[in-house]
Design a protein around this motif. Structure first.
Motif, PDB file in Angstrom:
ATOM      1  N   ARG A 152       0.836  -1.192   0.000  1.00  0.00           N
ATOM      2  CA  ARG A 152       0.000   0.000   0.000  1.00  0.00           C
ATOM      3  C   ARG A 152       0.875   1.246   0.000  1.00  0.00           C
ATOM      4  NH1 ARG A 152      -4.905  -0.403   4.184  1.00  0.00           N
ATOM      5  NH2 ARG A 152      -5.690   1.182   2.768  1.00  0.00           N
ATOM      6  N   SER A 153       0.518   2.175  -0.860  1.00  0.00           N
ATOM      7  CA  SER A 153       1.192   3.465  -0.904  1.00  0.00           C
ATOM      8  C   SER A 153       0.288   4.508  -0.270  1.00  0.00           C
ATOM      9  CB  SER A 153       1.499   3.859  -2.356  1.00  0.00           C
ATOM     10  OG  SER A 153       2.328   2.900  -2.973  1.00  0.00           O
ATOM     11  N   PHE A 154       0.875   5.548   0.238  1.00  0.00           N
ATOM     12  CA  PHE A 154       0.102   6.561   0.941  1.00  0.00           C
ATOM     13  C   PHE A 154      -0.578   7.507  -0.041  1.00  0.00           C
ATOM     14  CE2 PHE A 154       2.690   4.838   4.210  1.00  0.00           C
ATOM     15  CZ  PHE A 154       1.912   4.928   5.340  1.00  0.00           C
ATOM     16  N   GLY A 155      -1.800   7.914   0.324  1.00  0.00           N
ATOM     17  CA  GLY A 155      -2.572   8.823  -0.519  1.00  0.00           C
ATOM     18  C   GLY A 155      -1.835  10.125  -0.725  1.00  0.00           C
ATOM     19  N   GLU A 156      -2.075  10.747  -1.849  1.00  0.00           N
ATOM     20  CA  GLU A 156      -1.402  12.004  -2.131  1.00  0.00           C
ATOM     21  C   GLU A 156      -2.219  12.831  -3.109  1.00  0.00           C
ATOM     22  OE1 GLU A 156       2.076  11.306  -5.012  1.00  0.00           O
ATOM     23  OE2 GLU A 156       1.784   9.384  -4.004  1.00  0.00           O
ATOM     24  N   CYS A 216      14.539  10.257 -11.830  1.00  0.00           N
ATOM     25  CA  CYS A 216      14.668  11.448 -11.001  1.00  0.00           C
ATOM     26  C   CYS A 216      13.497  11.490 -10.036  1.00  0.00           C
ATOM     27  CB  CYS A 216      14.742  12.722 -11.838  1.00  0.00           C
ATOM     28  SG  CYS A 216      13.414  12.925 -13.040  1.00  0.00           S
ATOM     29  N   SER A 217      13.790  11.794  -8.791  1.00  0.00           N
ATOM     30  CA  SER A 217      12.760  11.793  -7.752  1.00  0.00           C
ATOM     31  C   SER A 217      12.501  13.215  -7.273  1.00  0.00           C
ATOM     32  CB  SER A 217      13.183  10.909  -6.575  1.00  0.00           C
ATOM     33  OG  SER A 217      14.368  11.397  -5.959  1.00  0.00           O
ATOM     34  N   TYR A 218      11.239  13.466  -6.927  1.00  0.00           N
ATOM     35  CA  TYR A 218      10.790  14.814  -6.595  1.00  0.00           C
ATOM     36  C   TYR A 218      10.402  14.939  -5.125  1.00  0.00           C
ATOM     37  CZ  TYR A 218      10.457  15.544 -11.641  1.00  0.00           C
ATOM     38  OH  TYR A 218      10.755  15.677 -12.973  1.00  0.00           O
ATOM     39  N   ASP A 219      10.740  16.069  -4.537  1.00  0.00           N
ATOM     40  CA  ASP A 219      10.284  16.418  -3.200  1.00  0.00           C
ATOM     41  C   ASP A 219       8.753  16.371  -3.186  1.00  0.00           C
ATOM     42  OD1 ASP A 219       9.359  18.107  -0.964  1.00  0.00           O
ATOM     43  OD2 ASP A 219      11.472  18.687  -0.771  1.00  0.00           O
ATOM     44  N   PRO A 220       8.135  15.691  -2.198  1.00  0.00           N
ATOM     45  CA  PRO A 220       6.672  15.589  -2.164  1.00  0.00           C
ATOM     46  C   PRO A 220       5.951  16.933  -2.085  1.00  0.00           C
ATOM     47  CG  PRO A 220       7.654  13.958  -0.728  1.00  0.00           C
ATOM     48  CD  PRO A 220       8.766  14.874  -1.156  1.00  0.00           C
ATOM     49  N   LEU A 221       6.666  17.992  -1.727  1.00  0.00           N
ATOM     50  CA  LEU A 221       6.062  19.325  -1.695  1.00  0.00           C
ATOM     51  C   LEU A 221       5.483  19.715  -3.048  1.00  0.00           C
ATOM     52  CD1 LEU A 221       5.671  21.894   0.106  1.00  0.00           C
ATOM     53  CD2 LEU A 221       7.877  22.683  -0.782  1.00  0.00           C
ATOM     54  N   PRO A 244       1.039  -0.713   8.455  1.00  0.00           N
ATOM     55  CA  PRO A 244       2.231  -0.408   9.239  1.00  0.00           C
ATOM     56  C   PRO A 244       2.695   1.034   9.092  1.00  0.00           C
ATOM     57  CG  PRO A 244       2.809  -1.690   7.294  1.00  0.00           C
ATOM     58  CD  PRO A 244       1.309  -1.670   7.362  1.00  0.00           C
ATOM     59  N   PHE A 245       3.214   1.589  10.171  1.00  0.00           N
ATOM     60  CA  PHE A 245       3.902   2.875  10.152  1.00  0.00           C
ATOM     61  C   PHE A 245       5.150   2.727   9.286  1.00  0.00           C
ATOM     62  CE2 PHE A 245       7.404   5.310  12.172  1.00  0.00           C
ATOM     63  CZ  PHE A 245       6.929   6.596  11.963  1.00  0.00           C
ATOM     64  N   LYS A 246       5.410   3.716   8.441  1.00  0.00           N
ATOM     65  CA  LYS A 246       6.543   3.620   7.529  1.00  0.00           C
ATOM     66  C   LYS A 246       7.432   4.847   7.600  1.00  0.00           C
ATOM     67  CE  LYS A 246       4.469   0.667   3.939  1.00  0.00           C
ATOM     68  NZ  LYS A 246       4.158   0.565   2.482  1.00  0.00           N
ATOM     69  N   ILE A 247       8.725   4.624   7.450  1.00  0.00           N
ATOM     70  CA  ILE A 247       9.698   5.692   7.234  1.00  0.00           C
ATOM     71  C   ILE A 247      10.347   5.406   5.892  1.00  0.00           C
ATOM     72  CG2 ILE A 247      11.787   6.821   8.056  1.00  0.00           C
ATOM     73  CD1 ILE A 247      11.016   6.016  10.887  1.00  0.00           C
ATOM     74  N   VAL A 248      10.120   6.286   4.921  1.00  0.00           N
ATOM     75  CA  VAL A 248      10.567   6.021   3.553  1.00  0.00           C
ATOM     76  C   VAL A 248      11.353   7.210   3.001  1.00  0.00           C
ATOM     77  CG1 VAL A 248       8.659   4.440   3.052  1.00  0.00           C
ATOM     78  CG2 VAL A 248       8.367   6.886   2.635  1.00  0.00           C
ATOM     79  N   PRO A 249      12.262   6.965   2.059  1.00  0.00           N
ATOM     80  CA  PRO A 249      13.011   8.065   1.443  1.00  0.00           C
ATOM     81  C   PRO A 249      12.084   9.014   0.706  1.00  0.00           C
ATOM     82  CG  PRO A 249      14.016   5.941   0.929  1.00  0.00           C
ATOM     83  CD  PRO A 249      12.674   5.653   1.528  1.00  0.00           C
ATOM     84  N   ALA A 250      12.398  10.310   0.753  1.00  0.00           N
ATOM     85  CA  ALA A 250      11.597  11.308   0.040  1.00  0.00           C
ATOM     86  C   ALA A 250      12.496  12.378  -0.594  1.00  0.00           C
ATOM     87  CB  ALA A 250      10.606  11.965   0.997  1.00  0.00           C
ATOM     88  N   TYR A 251      13.784  12.079  -0.732  1.00  0.00           N
ATOM     89  CA  TYR A 251      14.735  13.073  -1.216  1.00  0.00           C
ATOM     90  C   TYR A 251      14.581  13.331  -2.722  1.00  0.00           C
ATOM     91  CZ  TYR A 251      17.201   8.687  -2.300  1.00  0.00           C
ATOM     92  OH  TYR A 251      17.525   7.425  -2.739  1.00  0.00           O
ATOM     93  N   SER A 252      15.021  14.509  -3.127  1.00  0.00           N
ATOM     94  CA  SER A 252      15.086  14.863  -4.547  1.00  0.00           C
ATOM     95  C   SER A 252      16.427  14.380  -5.095  1.00  0.00           C
ATOM     96  CB  SER A 252      14.978  16.380  -4.727  1.00  0.00           C
ATOM     97  OG  SER A 252      13.798  16.872  -4.131  1.00  0.00           O
TER      98      SER A 252
END
Length: 364
Positions: free
Chosen positions: A42-46, A290-295, A263-271
């Motif tokens: 499961r991925s978190f809503g966004e 390429c990964s984007y800041d969730p902001l 489950p509670f998750k701690i996941v990478p979110a870096y650009s």
């Protein structure tokens, strides 16, 4: 050892991997997708901006998307730069406000569409090793039950997100802009809860920022973004307790409690970005490229776009037009550079905190 052959082997069954598989399979290619997790992941809503609509239309998924029940995003409630609460979009879209995704429903749609197109999807299957032998890849896939599969493919795609399972094995260099992580939990609440103004709540604090959004009649996502070396909540209860120290969040958290089934998750979110998004018989898509800041709310839209244009370039490659892989890279790099500029502008607006988190994000 089981032996299998495909035109394209894709590592990662997320949005980018399944979208690319769908595009390729619809054009008659034999495609396999391998994912280390299971279909129950499961991925978190966004939130996604309205500019997701054109790419969904290109994929012939827009009508189904609009009927799936994603919330229409009515706005962002923000307390960001110390000037008090206000409503606006942090990074606006000319296509309208957008939607709050129910990620479980969205991911299921992509999975079913890919499956119906003939894509073979292998769960609990991780890339163990790979080697380019002439005109094809030899891949060793390790399954959770200890079994191994020998897979050959004419082309390999890394769609494994920030883990970059394939490209890291190939030694492709990457550059990270920061060390951002997301501490995330689902919340349960009543359907009559005040959360259902269908807004995304964004709140800065001394050591990072908060994101709270409803994605169904009884569930919301609560995420806290900070750096890896700063204070990190270690459980869903600790996350909720921290969130309740902010009055802007507390008003929405009344009668909410952590969803014990997720489950509670701690996941990478870096650009971050790879030095190159393609090479000899390989291609990177989505966050693996390429990964984007969730902001930015770019994540899902970028994954869809990257997968569509990357897969389209790959179809050209198979038609003896390899130059389109370079066009794909130029498109992605230009978008990423534009994002970095916009990201710096948004973070620079926060000047009332003097912690390491915000100091690191000051534009030189």
């Amino acid at each position: 050892m089981q032996s299998l052959h495909y035109n394209v082997a894709i590592i990662g069954a997320g949005v980018a991997g399944l979208t690319a598989a769908l595009v390729l399979a619809k054009q008659g290619l034999k495609v396999a997708v391998f994912d280390s997790q299971g279909p129950e992941k499961r991925s978190f809503g966004e939130c996604v901006h309205g500019n997701i609509a054109p790419i969904l239309a290109k994929l012939n998924l827009l009508e189904q998307f609009e009927q799936t029940g994603h919330f229409a995003l009515q706005g962002y409630q923000i307390e960001w730069d110390g000037a008090g609460e206000y409503e606006r979009h942090l990074l606006t879209s000319p296509h309208g406000t957008g939607w709050i995704l129910n990620r479980s429903a969205f991911d299921k749609t992509l999975f079913l569409q890919a499956q119906q197109a003939g894509v073979e999807i292998f769960w609990h299957a991780r890339l163990h090793d790979l080697k380019l032998q002439g005109e094809k890849w030899d891949l060793v896939i390790k399954h959770d039950d200890g079994a191994h599969s020998s897979v050959t493919a004419n082309f390999a795609i890394d769609a494994s997100g920030r883990a970059r399972v394939l490209t890291r094995k190939l030694g492709v260099s990457e550059k990270k802009a920061d060390t951002l992580i997301a501490c995330c939990s689902y919340l349960q609440h009543s359907a009559k809860h005040s959360m259902f103004a269908k807004k995304a709540i964004i709140q800065s604090d001394q050591y990072g920022w908060w994101y709270l959004v409803p994605f169904s009649s009884s569930q919301s996502s609560l995420c806290y973004f900070t750096d890896t070396d700063l204070s990190i909540p270690k459980s869903a209860d600790a996350l909720l307790e921290m969130a309740n120290t902010h009055s802007a969040l507390t008003q929405y958290l009344t009668a909410c409690e952590p969803d014990k089934t997720t489950p509670f998750k701690i996941v990478p979110a870096y650009s971050s970005s790879l030095a190159s998004y393609f090479g000899k018989r390989w291609l990177a898509l989505g966050d693996a490229a390429c990964s984007y800041d969730p902001l930015s709310s770019y994540g899902v839209t970028s994954a869809l776009g990257s997968a569509f244009y990357g897969a389209s370039a790959l179809l050209k490659y198979f038609n003896n037009e390899p130059q389109y892989l370079g066009v794909y890279q130029q498109l992605m790099q230009a978008r990423f550079l534009d994002f970095l500029e916009q990201k710096d502008i948004e973070y620079s607006k926060v000047s009332h905190y003097q912690s390491a988190f915000w100091q690191r994000r000051k534009v030189a």
